[in-house]
Design a protein around this motif. Structure first.
Motif, PDB file in Angstrom:
ATOM      1  N   MET A   1     -63.653  13.825 -18.784  1.00 20.00           N
ATOM      2  CA  MET A   1     -63.582  14.378 -17.445  1.00 20.00           C
ATOM      3  C   MET A   1     -62.647  13.522 -16.601  1.00 20.00           C
ATOM      4  N   GLY A   2     -61.684  14.138 -15.979  1.00 23.94           N
ATOM      5  CA  GLY A   2     -60.770  13.409 -15.127  1.00 23.94           C
ATOM      6  C   GLY A   2     -61.399  13.115 -13.777  1.00 23.94           C
ATOM      7  N   ILE A   3     -60.746  12.240 -13.045  1.00 22.07           N
ATOM      8  CA  ILE A   3     -61.261  11.959 -11.706  1.00 22.07           C
ATOM      9  C   ILE A   3     -60.212  12.361 -10.682  1.00 22.07           C
ATOM     10  N   HIS A   4     -60.672  12.761  -9.542  1.00 21.27           N
ATOM     11  CA  HIS A   4     -59.803  13.193  -8.456  1.00 21.27           C
ATOM     12  C   HIS A   4     -59.188  11.989  -7.760  1.00 21.27           C
ATOM     13  N   PHE A   5     -58.130  12.260  -7.003  1.00 22.60           N
ATOM     14  CA  PHE A   5     -57.407  11.213  -6.297  1.00 22.60           C
ATOM     15  C   PHE A   5     -58.340  10.330  -5.471  1.00 22.60           C
ATOM     16  N   GLY A   6     -59.180  10.947  -4.656  1.00 19.98           N
ATOM     17  CA  GLY A   6     -60.072  10.174  -3.784  1.00 19.98           C
ATOM     18  C   GLY A   6     -61.038   9.304  -4.565  1.00 19.98           C
ATOM     19  N   GLU A   7     -61.522   9.817  -5.685  1.00 20.69           N
ATOM     20  CA  GLU A   7     -62.430   9.028  -6.517  1.00 20.69           C
ATOM     21  C   GLU A   7     -61.694   7.834  -7.130  1.00 20.69           C
ATOM     22  N   ARG A   8     -60.431   8.044  -7.494  1.00 16.49           N
ATOM     23  CA  ARG A   8     -59.621   6.951  -8.058  1.00 16.49           C
ATOM     24  C   ARG A   8     -59.409   5.872  -6.996  1.00 16.49           C
ATOM     25  N   ILE A   9     -59.103   6.289  -5.770  1.00 14.77           N
ATOM     26  CA  ILE A   9     -58.911   5.320  -4.678  1.00 14.77           C
ATOM     27  C   ILE A   9     -60.190   4.507  -4.474  1.00 14.77           C
ATOM     28  N   LYS A  10     -61.321   5.183  -4.435  1.00 13.11           N
ATOM     29  CA  LYS A  10     -62.601   4.497  -4.231  1.00 13.11           C
ATOM     30  C   LYS A  10     -62.873   3.517  -5.365  1.00 13.11           C
ATOM     31  N   LYS A  11     -62.616   3.937  -6.589  1.00  9.24           N
ATOM     32  CA  LYS A  11     -62.835   3.079  -7.751  1.00  9.24           C
ATOM     33  C   LYS A  11     -61.953   1.830  -7.679  1.00  9.24           C
ATOM     34  N   GLU A  38     -61.482   9.274   0.217  1.00  7.62           N
ATOM     35  CA  GLU A  38     -62.435   8.965  -0.852  1.00  7.62           C
ATOM     36  C   GLU A  38     -63.421  10.104  -1.097  1.00  7.62           C
ATOM     37  N   ALA A  39     -63.707  10.877  -0.073  1.00  7.19           N
ATOM     38  CA  ALA A  39     -64.612  12.027  -0.213  1.00  7.19           C
ATOM     39  C   ALA A  39     -63.868  13.272  -0.712  1.00  7.19           C
ATOM     40  N   CYS A  40     -62.598  13.115  -1.049  1.00  4.64           N
ATOM     41  CA  CYS A  40     -61.752  14.224  -1.528  1.00  4.64           C
ATOM     42  C   CYS A  40     -61.618  15.333  -0.488  1.00  4.64           C
ATOM     43  N   GLU A  41     -61.658  14.958   0.782  1.00  6.00           N
ATOM     44  CA  GLU A  41     -61.502  15.918   1.871  1.00  6.00           C
ATOM     45  C   GLU A  41     -60.084  15.914   2.435  1.00  6.00           C
ATOM     46  N   SER A  42     -59.292  14.917   2.037  1.00  2.00           N
ATOM     47  CA  SER A  42     -57.962  14.758   2.597  1.00  2.00           C
ATOM     48  C   SER A  42     -57.079  14.037   1.585  1.00  2.00           C
ATOM     49  N   LEU A  43     -55.774  14.230   1.708  1.00  2.00           N
ATOM     50  CA  LEU A  43     -54.805  13.495   0.906  1.00  2.00           C
ATOM     51  C   LEU A  43     -53.906  12.697   1.846  1.00  2.00           C
ATOM     52  N   PRO A  44     -53.397  11.565   1.396  1.00  2.00           N
ATOM     53  CA  PRO A  44     -52.537  10.761   2.260  1.00  2.00           C
ATOM     54  C   PRO A  44     -51.122  11.321   2.317  1.00  2.00           C
ATOM     55  N   SER A  45     -50.386  10.878   3.305  1.00  2.00           N
ATOM     56  CA  SER A  45     -48.961  11.191   3.375  1.00  2.00           C
ATOM     57  C   SER A  45     -48.247  10.437   2.247  1.00  2.00           C
ATOM     58  N   ILE A  46     -47.012  10.798   1.977  1.00  2.00           N
ATOM     59  CA  ILE A  46     -46.240  10.105   0.932  1.00  2.00           C
ATOM     60  C   ILE A  46     -46.096   8.610   1.253  1.00  2.00           C
ATOM     61  N   PRO A  47     -45.732   8.235   2.493  1.00  2.00           N
ATOM     62  CA  PRO A  47     -45.636   6.795   2.785  1.00  2.00           C
ATOM     63  C   PRO A  47     -46.965   6.057   2.564  1.00  2.00           C
ATOM     64  N   THR A  48     -48.079   6.703   2.913  1.00  2.00           N
ATOM     65  CA  THR A  48     -49.389   6.069   2.707  1.00  2.00           C
ATOM     66  C   THR A  48     -49.710   5.999   1.225  1.00  2.00           C
TER      67      THR A  48
END
Length: 104
Positions: A1-11, A38-48
């Motif tokens: 099972m893969g993990i989403h971006f926010g979960e990866r950031i939190k990890k 981290e809650a997978c409700e938002s994605l960062p901008s490219i610079p972030t």
């Protein structure tokens, strides 16, 4: 099972022992935005995104790749092992190398 971006950031944040507040300061965004990411409700901008990569010493692909294939699982495991190895002392690395070779 893969993990989403926010979960990866939190990890990664927890692995580096950063609080959300510390990470927010390092990437120069509001702490509430870290919580949303981290809650997978938002994605960062490219610079972030690039700041996250810098803080965690990973590539954008490491943070964005999502798949349930074995190759992704292997890549994730290799990334985790690399993260751990960065904390090892030279003499520990030599022992780890011997252990790996013994297992292979």
């Amino acid at each position: 099972m893969g993990i989403h971006f926010g979960e990866r950031i939190k990890k990664l944040r927890k692995f580096k022992k950063f609080t959300q507040e510390q990470l927010a300061e390092l990437v120069d965004i509001d702490v509430r935005q870290i919580a949303r990411i981290e809650a997978c409700e938002s994605l960062p901008s490219i610079p972030t995104l690039l700041k996250f990569c810098s803080v965690f010493s990973v590539s954008p692909n490491d943070l964005l790749a999502y798949s349930t294939t074995d190759s992704t699982v292997n890549a994730s495991l290799k990334s985790d092992i690399n993260d751990i190895l960065t904390l090892a002392k030279p003499e520990q690395l030599e022992l780890i190398k011997k252990l790996i070779l013994a297992v292979l």
